[in-house]
Structures are given as structure tokens and as C-alpha cells.
Design a protein around this motif. Structure first.
Motif, PDB file in Angstrom:
ATOM      1  N   GLN A   1     -37.341  78.756 -44.913  1.00 21.96           N
ATOM      2  CA  GLN A   1     -38.770  79.053 -44.833  1.00 21.96           C
ATOM      3  C   GLN A   1     -39.171  79.566 -43.441  1.00 21.96           C
ATOM      4  O   GLN A   1     -40.356  79.724 -43.152  1.00 21.96           O
ATOM      5  N   SER A   2     -38.202  79.841 -42.597  1.00 19.02           N
ATOM      6  CA  SER A   2     -38.463  80.170 -41.194  1.00 19.02           C
ATOM      7  C   SER A   2     -38.913  81.608 -40.977  1.00 19.02           C
ATOM      8  O   SER A   2     -38.797  82.470 -41.857  1.00 19.02           O
TER       9      SER A   2
ATOM     10  N   TRP B   1     -25.412  73.866 -41.354  1.00 20.71           N
ATOM     11  CA  TRP B   1     -26.541  73.115 -40.807  1.00 20.71           C
ATOM     12  C   TRP B   1     -26.196  71.637 -40.805  1.00 20.71           C
ATOM     13  O   TRP B   1     -25.494  71.147 -41.689  1.00 20.71           O
ATOM     14  N   GLN B   2     -26.747  70.926 -39.854  1.00 25.08           N
ATOM     15  CA  GLN B   2     -26.471  69.491 -39.735  1.00 25.08           C
ATOM     16  C   GLN B   2     -26.906  68.734 -40.977  1.00 25.08           C
ATOM     17  O   GLN B   2     -26.191  67.864 -41.453  1.00 25.08           O
ATOM     18  N   THR B   3     -28.088  69.065 -41.507  1.00 23.27           N
ATOM     19  CA  THR B   3     -28.588  68.378 -42.700  1.00 23.27           C
ATOM     20  C   THR B   3     -29.109  69.398 -43.712  1.00 23.27           C
ATOM     21  O   THR B   3     -29.400  70.545 -43.372  1.00 23.27           O
ATOM     22  N   VAL B   4     -29.253  68.959 -44.935  1.00 25.59           N
ATOM     23  CA  VAL B   4     -29.841  69.790 -45.979  1.00 25.59           C
ATOM     24  C   VAL B   4     -31.274  70.149 -45.602  1.00 25.59           C
ATOM     25  O   VAL B   4     -31.713  71.287 -45.794  1.00 25.59           O
ATOM     26  N   ALA B   5     -32.016  69.197 -45.053  1.00 25.09           N
ATOM     27  CA  ALA B   5     -33.405  69.462 -44.640  1.00 25.09           C
ATOM     28  C   ALA B   5     -33.451  70.580 -43.586  1.00 25.09           C
ATOM     29  O   ALA B   5     -34.350  71.424 -43.624  1.00 25.09           O
ATOM     30  N   ASP B   6     -32.483  70.599 -42.664  1.00 28.26           N
ATOM     31  CA  ASP B   6     -32.432  71.665 -41.660  1.00 28.26           C
ATOM     32  C   ASP B   6     -32.232  73.022 -42.331  1.00 28.26           C
ATOM     33  O   ASP B   6     -32.884  74.012 -41.971  1.00 28.26           O
ATOM     34  N   ALA B   7     -31.339  73.088 -43.304  1.00 30.24           N
ATOM     35  CA  ALA B   7     -31.087  74.343 -44.030  1.00 30.24           C
ATOM     36  C   ALA B   7     -32.326  74.770 -44.814  1.00 30.24           C
ATOM     37  O   ALA B   7     -32.678  75.958 -44.839  1.00 30.24           O
ATOM     38  N   GLU B   8     -32.994  73.812 -45.448  1.00 33.21           N
ATOM     39  CA  GLU B   8     -34.210  74.125 -46.198  1.00 33.21           C
ATOM     40  C   GLU B   8     -35.311  74.628 -45.268  1.00 33.21           C
ATOM     41  O   GLU B   8     -36.040  75.561 -45.612  1.00 33.21           O
ATOM     42  N   ASN B   9     -35.421  74.032 -44.090  1.00 31.81           N
ATOM     43  CA  ASN B   9     -36.407  74.504 -43.110  1.00 31.81           C
ATOM     44  C   ASN B   9     -36.114  75.940 -42.693  1.00 31.81           C
ATOM     45  O   ASN B   9     -37.026  76.760 -42.563  1.00 31.81           O
ATOM     46  N   TYR B  10     -34.835  76.252 -42.493  1.00 26.38           N
ATOM     47  CA  TYR B  10     -34.471  77.617 -42.115  1.00 26.38           C
ATOM     48  C   TYR B  10     -34.852  78.611 -43.214  1.00 26.38           C
ATOM     49  O   TYR B  10     -35.312  79.711 -42.929  1.00 26.38           O
TER      50      TYR B  10
ATOM     51  N   VAL C   1     -36.022  84.149 -41.593  1.00 28.47           N
ATOM     52  CA  VAL C   1     -35.788  84.573 -42.971  1.00 28.47           C
ATOM     53  C   VAL C   1     -36.930  85.473 -43.444  1.00 28.47           C
ATOM     54  O   VAL C   1     -36.691  86.478 -44.132  1.00 28.47           O
ATOM     55  N   LYS C   2     -38.140  85.179 -43.062  1.00 29.31           N
ATOM     56  CA  LYS C   2     -39.271  86.049 -43.424  1.00 29.31           C
ATOM     57  C   LYS C   2     -39.087  87.437 -42.822  1.00 29.31           C
ATOM     58  O   LYS C   2     -39.348  88.453 -43.472  1.00 29.31           O
ATOM     59  N   PHE C   3     -38.616  87.493 -41.589  1.00 29.72           N
ATOM     60  CA  PHE C   3     -38.340  88.759 -40.922  1.00 29.72           C
ATOM     61  C   PHE C   3     -37.224  89.513 -41.649  1.00 29.72           C
ATOM     62  O   PHE C   3     -37.289  90.727 -41.843  1.00 29.72           O
ATOM     63  N   MET C   4     -36.198  88.781 -42.090  1.00 32.92           N
ATOM     64  CA  MET C   4     -35.095  89.373 -42.838  1.00 32.92           C
ATOM     65  C   MET C   4     -35.613  90.002 -44.134  1.00 32.92           C
ATOM     66  O   MET C   4     -35.200  91.099 -44.510  1.00 32.92           O
TER      67      MET C   4
ATOM     68  N   VAL D   1     -33.932  83.200 -32.331  1.00 33.54           N
ATOM     69  CA  VAL D   1     -34.717  82.160 -33.017  1.00 33.54           C
ATOM     70  C   VAL D   1     -33.763  81.138 -33.644  1.00 33.54           C
ATOM     71  O   VAL D   1     -33.919  79.932 -33.474  1.00 33.54           O
ATOM     72  N   LEU D   2     -32.758  81.641 -34.336  1.00 32.61           N
ATOM     73  CA  LEU D   2     -31.813  80.798 -35.063  1.00 32.61           C
ATOM     74  C   LEU D   2     -31.147  79.753 -34.175  1.00 32.61           C
ATOM     75  O   LEU D   2     -31.097  78.571 -34.523  1.00 32.61           O
ATOM     76  N   ILE D   3     -30.637  80.158 -33.040  1.00 31.32           N
ATOM     77  CA  ILE D   3     -29.836  79.244 -32.220  1.00 31.32           C
ATOM     78  C   ILE D   3     -30.641  78.088 -31.641  1.00 31.32           C
ATOM     79  O   ILE D   3     -30.062  77.105 -31.187  1.00 31.32           O
TER      80      ILE D   3
END
Length: 135
Positions: free
Chosen positions: A105-106, A94-103, A109-112, A67-69
Motif C-alpha cells: 500500500q506504499s 520482509w521481516q513480517t507479513v504485516a511489513d509486506a502488506e504495508n509495502y 507501489v503506487k508510483f510503480m 523509499v524502499l530501503i
């Protein structure tokens, strides 16, 4: 871009660069070759596994990696574990802060969180990788 694995760092620590305790050892490092711009966000997560030993987690962690890649903005991840305590860490770029923030909530991370001891998942997003690594 093609995903790469750097096996030369397996068994090393990230103590000096990222301030992670020395007992955490890298078991996988994946990354995409540099794009046009350097990534701007550093995402660091820590969690304690429940009902899974660290060696099994090394194998199991390939599942959420799929999923991550494919997530927008993903550039690099170090997978680390403390083999004595079963505590794990991930260091992502991550390329942007928004990308990291999206991850954060992904599904990954919920699975983790579901496979970790309740309350053990902690993460932070640093908005300036260069400043973080220099300070």
C-alpha cells in the motif's frame, strides 16, 4: 544494519528458486545482513513498463529504492527484467507479513502503478518463505 549490493548475481535468473521464467534477468540485488530472526514474508510483484525502456528503468529504479530501503521490515530485493518485453519483476523479503502488506500500500507501489501499463501490476505475498522455496 548496512545495506549491501550483490553484483555477483547480475544477469542470473531466479528460475529455480522462485519459479520466475528464465527470460527475466537480475539487474540489481540489495539486502541487509541477517538480523536476529529470518524474514517471514515473500513479496513478489510483476508489471509492464509504459513509456520507458528496460535499460532506462535500471537507472530510474534507484529513485523508489530510496523509499524502499527505509521501510520497516525490509530485508532483501531482487530486481529483474525481461529486456525483450520490458516486463519487470521484484522479489522482496520482509521481516513480517504485516511489513509486506504495508509495502503493498506504499508510495513506492503506487508510483510503480503510475508508471506501468494499466492493469499490469500484480503482486502476491507468501507468508512462509521456507515452505514457498521448498514446494
Amino acid at each position: 544494519m548496512k545495506l549491501k549490493m550483490d553484483k555477483s548475481v547480475i544477469g542470473d535468473s531466479l528460475t529455480k528458486e522462485y519459479g520466475i521464467p528464465e527470460n527475466y534477468r537480475i539487474f540489481r540485488h540489495i539486502f541487509y545482513h541477517k538480523g536476529k530472526e529470518d524474514p517471514e514474508a515473500l513479496f513478489m510483484i510483476k508489471f509492464q513498463l509504459k513509456r520507458m525502456n528496460p535499460k532506462l528503468n535500471v537507472l530510474f529504479s534507484y529513485i523508489p529504492m530510496m523509499v524502499l530501503i527505509h521501510m520497516k521490515g525490509f530485508r532483501e530485493k531482487y530486481y529483474l527484467t525481461d529486456y525483450q518485453t520490458g516486463c519487470c519483476r521484484g522479489v522482496y523479503k520482509w521481516q513480517t507479513v504485516a511489513d509486506a502488506e504495508n509495502y503493498s500500500q506504499s508510495v513506492a507501489v503506487k508510483f510503480m502503478k503510475k508508471r506501468s501499463v494499466a492493469g499490469s501490476v500484480h503482486f502476491k505475498i507468501n507468508k512462509d518463505i521456507i515452505q514457498y522455496l521448498v514446494s
